[in-house]
Scaffold this motif. Structure first.
Motif, PDB file in Angstrom:
ATOM      1  N   SER A   1       0.814  -1.218   0.000  1.00  0.00           N
ATOM      2  CA  SER A   1       0.000   0.000   0.000  1.00  0.00           C
ATOM      3  C   SER A   1       0.847   1.267   0.000  1.00  0.00           C
ATOM      4  O   SER A   1       0.302   2.362   0.156  1.00  0.00           O
ATOM      5  CB  SER A   1      -0.927   0.008   1.223  1.00  0.00           C
ATOM      6  N   THR A   2       2.153   1.133  -0.174  1.00  0.00           N
ATOM      7  CA  THR A   2       3.053   2.285  -0.047  1.00  0.00           C
ATOM      8  C   THR A   2       2.664   3.438  -0.959  1.00  0.00           C
ATOM      9  O   THR A   2       2.515   4.584  -0.518  1.00  0.00           O
ATOM     10  CB  THR A   2       4.509   1.864  -0.337  1.00  0.00           C
ATOM     11  N   LEU A   3       2.506   3.169  -2.254  1.00  0.00           N
ATOM     12  CA  LEU A   3       2.220   4.248  -3.197  1.00  0.00           C
ATOM     13  C   LEU A   3       0.871   4.898  -2.904  1.00  0.00           C
ATOM     14  O   LEU A   3       0.746   6.125  -2.907  1.00  0.00           O
ATOM     15  CB  LEU A   3       2.246   3.722  -4.630  1.00  0.00           C
TER      16      LEU A   3
ATOM     17  N   LEU B   1       0.401   8.793  -1.691  1.00  0.00           N
ATOM     18  CA  LEU B   1      -0.435   9.703  -2.477  1.00  0.00           C
ATOM     19  C   LEU B   1      -1.469  10.381  -1.583  1.00  0.00           C
ATOM     20  O   LEU B   1      -1.683  11.597  -1.665  1.00  0.00           O
ATOM     21  CB  LEU B   1      -1.134   8.943  -3.601  1.00  0.00           C
ATOM     22  N   LEU B   2      -2.088   9.609  -0.724  1.00  0.00           N
ATOM     23  CA  LEU B   2      -3.104  10.139   0.178  1.00  0.00           C
ATOM     24  C   LEU B   2      -2.499  11.175   1.127  1.00  0.00           C
ATOM     25  O   LEU B   2      -3.042  12.272   1.304  1.00  0.00           O
ATOM     26  CB  LEU B   2      -3.729   8.996   0.969  1.00  0.00           C
ATOM     27  N   GLU B   3      -1.360  10.839   1.735  1.00  0.00           N
ATOM     28  CA  GLU B   3      -0.762  11.737   2.730  1.00  0.00           C
ATOM     29  C   GLU B   3      -0.227  13.020   2.102  1.00  0.00           C
ATOM     30  O   GLU B   3      -0.393  14.109   2.664  1.00  0.00           O
ATOM     31  CB  GLU B   3       0.355  11.009   3.492  1.00  0.00           C
TER      32      GLU B   3
ATOM     33  N   ALA C   1       6.255  -1.414 -10.074  1.00  0.00           N
ATOM     34  CA  ALA C   1       5.387  -0.533  -9.287  1.00  0.00           C
ATOM     35  C   ALA C   1       4.075  -1.217  -8.943  1.00  0.00           C
ATOM     36  O   ALA C   1       3.531  -1.037  -7.851  1.00  0.00           O
ATOM     37  CB  ALA C   1       5.114   0.764 -10.047  1.00  0.00           C
ATOM     38  N   GLN C   2       3.564  -2.020  -9.866  1.00  0.00           N
ATOM     39  CA  GLN C   2       2.309  -2.716  -9.610  1.00  0.00           C
ATOM     40  C   GLN C   2       2.434  -3.648  -8.410  1.00  0.00           C
ATOM     41  O   GLN C   2       1.490  -3.827  -7.650  1.00  0.00           O
ATOM     42  CB  GLN C   2       1.891  -3.508 -10.848  1.00  0.00           C
ATOM     43  N   GLU C   3       3.613  -4.226  -8.243  1.00  0.00           N
ATOM     44  CA  GLU C   3       3.829  -5.112  -7.105  1.00  0.00           C
ATOM     45  C   GLU C   3       3.837  -4.343  -5.792  1.00  0.00           C
ATOM     46  O   GLU C   3       3.649  -4.912  -4.724  1.00  0.00           O
ATOM     47  CB  GLU C   3       5.153  -5.865  -7.279  1.00  0.00           C
ATOM     48  N   ALA C   4       4.086  -3.017  -5.879  1.00  0.00           N
ATOM     49  CA  ALA C   4       4.123  -2.170  -4.679  1.00  0.00           C
ATOM     50  C   ALA C   4       2.840  -1.371  -4.538  1.00  0.00           C
ATOM     51  O   ALA C   4       2.814  -0.349  -3.870  1.00  0.00           O
ATOM     52  CB  ALA C   4       5.316  -1.228  -4.748  1.00  0.00           C
TER      53      ALA C   4
END
Length: 200
Positions: free
Chosen positions: A45-47, A51-53, A189-192
């Protein structure tokens, strides 16, 4: 006898007190969340979380940019102590985002002749955190106007544009992971990237 000092109603610290408290809360929430993300407990859920923060922090920055200039109490900035050490935060985020940490951004959209250059999300987030922590030191020491002045000044001169660049990079990564399927970096990136729960 009480030693409490009563400030006049037109005192800047009184006038901006509630606003400063709201900004301080938003900043502390951002710093707490980014530190938690950097721990890597939920790398999928890192990305999405970043993005949210960064989006929420940009709202606080927009509020700072929209008010009139804050004038500090003193001509010279009081000593806020040593700069916060954000190297561990930078390294943790870099490890989480490798190899999609780097991105390219136009230096100044108003002056495109300055060209584009490379940046790193981990550097951006650490730099933003350092600027915010500097103002937070003033705020926690009771220098409300000094804290607001610093947050406003550094938003306009530094962390505002950095947050904007980071936000565009994060948005681009997430958009590509959802829409594209032909790039090795995007596959990484999809994996992250996993959807964040709707209640967030």
């Amino acid at each position: 006898m009480s030693s409490t000092v009563t400030r006049p109603a037109d005192d800047p610290a009184t006038e901006y007190g509630d606003f400063a408290a709201e900004i301080a809360d938003q900043i502390e929430s951002f710093l707490l969340a980014v530190r938690e993300i950097a721990r890597g407990a939920d790398p999928g859920s890192t990305l999405s979380l970043l993005l949210l923060e960064v989006s929420q922090l940009s709202l606080a920055g927009g509020r700072l940019g929209a008010i009139s200039d804050v004038v500090p109490d003193e001509r010279f900035e009081p000593d806020a102590g040593p700069d916060a050490d954000v190297d561990e935060l930078r390294m943790r985020i870099a490890a989480l985002l490798e190899p999609v940490d780097g991105y390219v951004e136009v230096v100044d959209p108003v002056d495109p002749e300055r060209g584009a250059t490379g940046f790193r999300l981990s550097d951006d987030l650490a730099s933003i955190a350092q600027d915010l922590l500097h103002g937070l030191s003033h705020y926690k020491d009771g220098r409300v106007i000094e804290a607001l002045w610093w947050w406003q000044f550094s938003y306009l001169s530094s962390w505002g544009s950095t947050a904007g660049s980071a936000l565009r990079a994060l948005h681009s990564l997430i958009a590509h992971t959802r829409l594209d399927h032909h790039d090795e970096r995007i596959e990484v990136a999809q994996e992250a990237l996993l959807p964040v729960e709707a209640e967030l």
